[in-house]
Design an enzyme around this catalytic site. Structure first.
Site: not given
Length: 324
Positions: A18, A40, A42, A108, A110-112, A139, A143, A182
């Site tokens: 994304v 590396d 940040l 951003l 997620s639809s979950c 997860y 979100k 996925h």
């Protein structure tokens, strides 16, 4: 809609699927000051590093696309990492942005985030109305926390922190790991390798009956930049201030069987499909109500077959990195 192309825009997670698409979209629009940082340089899990980064750079906008992501098996196998790392990333970035005086941020999700048995298509106000799908609950909770962080900073400090909830995404720079990816990259790789071996059939996890909505990542990037670019009056006029997130999808879904059949066509696999119903299906259906986003002037433009073909081309060009 007006855009200041000279603003400094930090894309957190620019190497991911994304984040890299958002960078491409911003570049295509003419943004000249796109700020990125690899792990590396940040580590977004480290609060002190994130604070120092925001204090060092004069940042105007943030796209928070960084996340730990994976498919059903990865979520089942590593629930602690999925909830911890995602909570740390979003908490550190949102708080550091606020401390540094960054007024605009896009998170951003997620639809979950929606309940497993939410009414279809799922509207934004379905959030927190039922039990989550168990396979990715950690997860999803992380979100949801990100959404509530944005809402809380908006309410308490007058920030302009927005959240977009994409449906299932796919496209270039996806994770094609044979076990932790996925559904689309897993299927593309499985069908491709089966074709090379001359296999007569490909086994697909689950019954093939669940329905999924699928969005090409370039459409997701375009929607994200569109939502970020809306002036506050337009955005708030079409968005409940206590419900700040917006669904992003196509508004169309298909069965896993139909998806697998399309992947077989795209990859040129001529054999049979076999569905293993002993494997988990996940949620029976995940279709987003995207009427709010359409009201705000955006809708998806890349068809599933065209998007899959584009993703397969990218995989073929970069498959050396996925060997082993």
């Amino acid at each position: 809609m007006t855009r200041d192309l000279d603003q400094t825009v930090f894309v957190a997670g620019h190497r991911g699927m994304v984040g890299s698409a958002i960078v491409r979209r911003l570049e295509s629009l003419g943004y000249t000051r796109i700020l990125t940082a690899g792990r590396d340089d940040l580590d977004l899990n480290r609060q002190a590093q994130v604070d120092a980064f925001f204090q060092t750079h004069d940042i105007d906008q943030v796209y928070l696309a960084a996340a730990k992501v994976g498919g059903i098996q990865a979520n089942n196998s590593y629930p602690a990492e999925f909830i911890y790392e995602n909570l740390m990333i979003e908490s550190n970035v949102i708080q550091a942005a606020h401390r540094a005086g960054v007024h605009k941020l896009l998170f951003l999700g997620s639809s979950c985030i929606y309940p497993k048995l939410a009414e279809q298509p799922m509207r934004e106000d379905a959030l927190l109305t039922g039990t989550l799908e168990p396979t990715n609950e950690p997860y999803a909770i992380a979100k949801i926390a990100g959404i509530k962080l944005c809402e809380s900073y908006n309410r308490q400090y007058g920030c302009d922190y927005r959240s977009v909830m994409p449906t299932n995404l796919y496209g270039p720079h996806d994770n094609f790991h044979p076990e932790n990816s996925h559904v689309i990259p897993a299927l593309l790789r499985r069908f491709h390798e089966a074709k090379l071996r001359g296999d007569e059939e490909v086994v697909v996890w689950g019954s093939g009956k669940p329905r999924r909505e699928l969005l090409h990542v370039d459409d997701m990037a375009a929607a994200s930049v569109h939502v970020m670019g809306l002036d506050p009056d337009t955005y708030t006029a079409n968005t409940d201030p206590m419900l700040s997130h917006i669904n992003v999808g196509t508004g169309v879904d298909c069965t896993i069987r139909e998806l697998a059949e399309t992947v077989a066509r795209v990859t040129g696999f001529p054999g049979r499909l076999q569905f293993d119903a002993s494997k988990p299906d996940g949620a029976p259906r995940k279709l987003l109500d995207v009427s709010r986003l359409k009201t705000l002037g955006w809708q998806a433009g890349i068809s599933l077959e065209a998007g899959l073909a584009d993703t397969y081309r990218w995989f073929l060009e970069h498959q050396d990195r996925f060997r082993g």
